[in-house]
Design a protein around this motif. Structure first.
Motif, PDB file in Angstrom:
ATOM      1  N   ARG A 101      27.563 150.072   3.960  1.00  0.00           N
ATOM      2  CA  ARG A 101      26.461 149.727   3.055  1.00  0.00           C
ATOM      3  C   ARG A 101      26.963 148.982   1.815  1.00  0.00           C
ATOM      4  N   GLN A 102      28.065 149.461   1.243  1.00  0.00           N
ATOM      5  CA  GLN A 102      28.633 148.805   0.054  1.00  0.00           C
ATOM      6  C   GLN A 102      29.061 147.373   0.374  1.00  0.00           C
ATOM      7  N   GLN A 105      26.059 145.121   0.744  1.00  0.00           N
ATOM      8  CA  GLN A 105      25.536 144.754  -0.574  1.00  0.00           C
ATOM      9  C   GLN A 105      26.404 143.692  -1.235  1.00  0.00           C
TER      10      GLN A 105
END
Length: 195
Positions: A101-102, A105
């Motif tokens: 997820r990081q 992003q």
């Protein structure tokens, strides 16, 4: 009988489809080698962008970051490499959702900065383009740091790196998008700026 089939069918329809993700150490290693080198190939292009903005080389800046349009369907080098970034993320970190997820992003931030740079270059706004180019380079470098991306993750490992000319670690040209050829505009801009 039909009631049982209806129940099973309803249960199958109610389940959510999960995205296809790469997993397993062999797949992770292959993704790290194949897509990591493609991501790292963007480094020389992106590192030259601030100097290209200083020289107001707007065509070269757009060649690096442009989105495809109806009149010009050819994407810029960065946009063309977006699938490699996504495949690197899902291939290497598919089993680690928080890091995945990081990185997604951070990858989105890289492309947001690329859009800002494209817009500033189209408007010939040198100040905004310089800021966007610096932010794009910083976002890309942060992506590389967060994802531990390396051109060849086994360069320092003892032993043979690849087993044949068809092995996925074999890179005859090394960087698929940028060669150290003086005819390449990005390499030429880098050489000119070092002089």
């Amino acid at each position: 009988l039909f009631a049982g089939l209806a129940t099973v069918s309803a249960a199958l329809l109610a389940t959510q489809a999960t995205p296809a993700l790469a997993d397993g150490s062999a797949v992770r290693n292959r993704a790290r080698a194949m897509y990591g080198s493609r991501v790292m190939a963007l480094g020389p292009v992106l590192s030259v962008l601030p100097r290209l903005v200083d020289k107001e080389e707007w065509i070269l800046v757009n060649t690096a970051v442009r989105e495809p349009t109806v009149g010009d369907p050819e994407p810029g080098l960065l946009v063309a490499a977006r699938p490699a970034m996504k495949l690197y993320i899902s291939g290497v970190f598919g089993d680690n959702r928080p890091i995945m997820r990081q990185l997604l992003q951070q990858e989105a931030l890289v492309y947001d900065k690329a859009k800002m740079l494209e817009q500033a270059a189209l408007e010939r706004d040198k100040s905004a383009a310089k800021t966007a180019a610096d932010q794009l380079l910083a976002a890309f470098n942060e992506f590389v740091r967060m994802g531990n991306v390396k051109e060849n993750p086994w360069a320092e490992a003892p032993g043979q790196e690849w087993s044949s000319d068809y092995g996925y670690l074999r890179r005859p040209g090394k960087l698929p998008y940028v060669n150290d050829d003086v005819n390449n505009p990005f390499a030429k801009a880098a050489l000119d700026s070092q002089a």
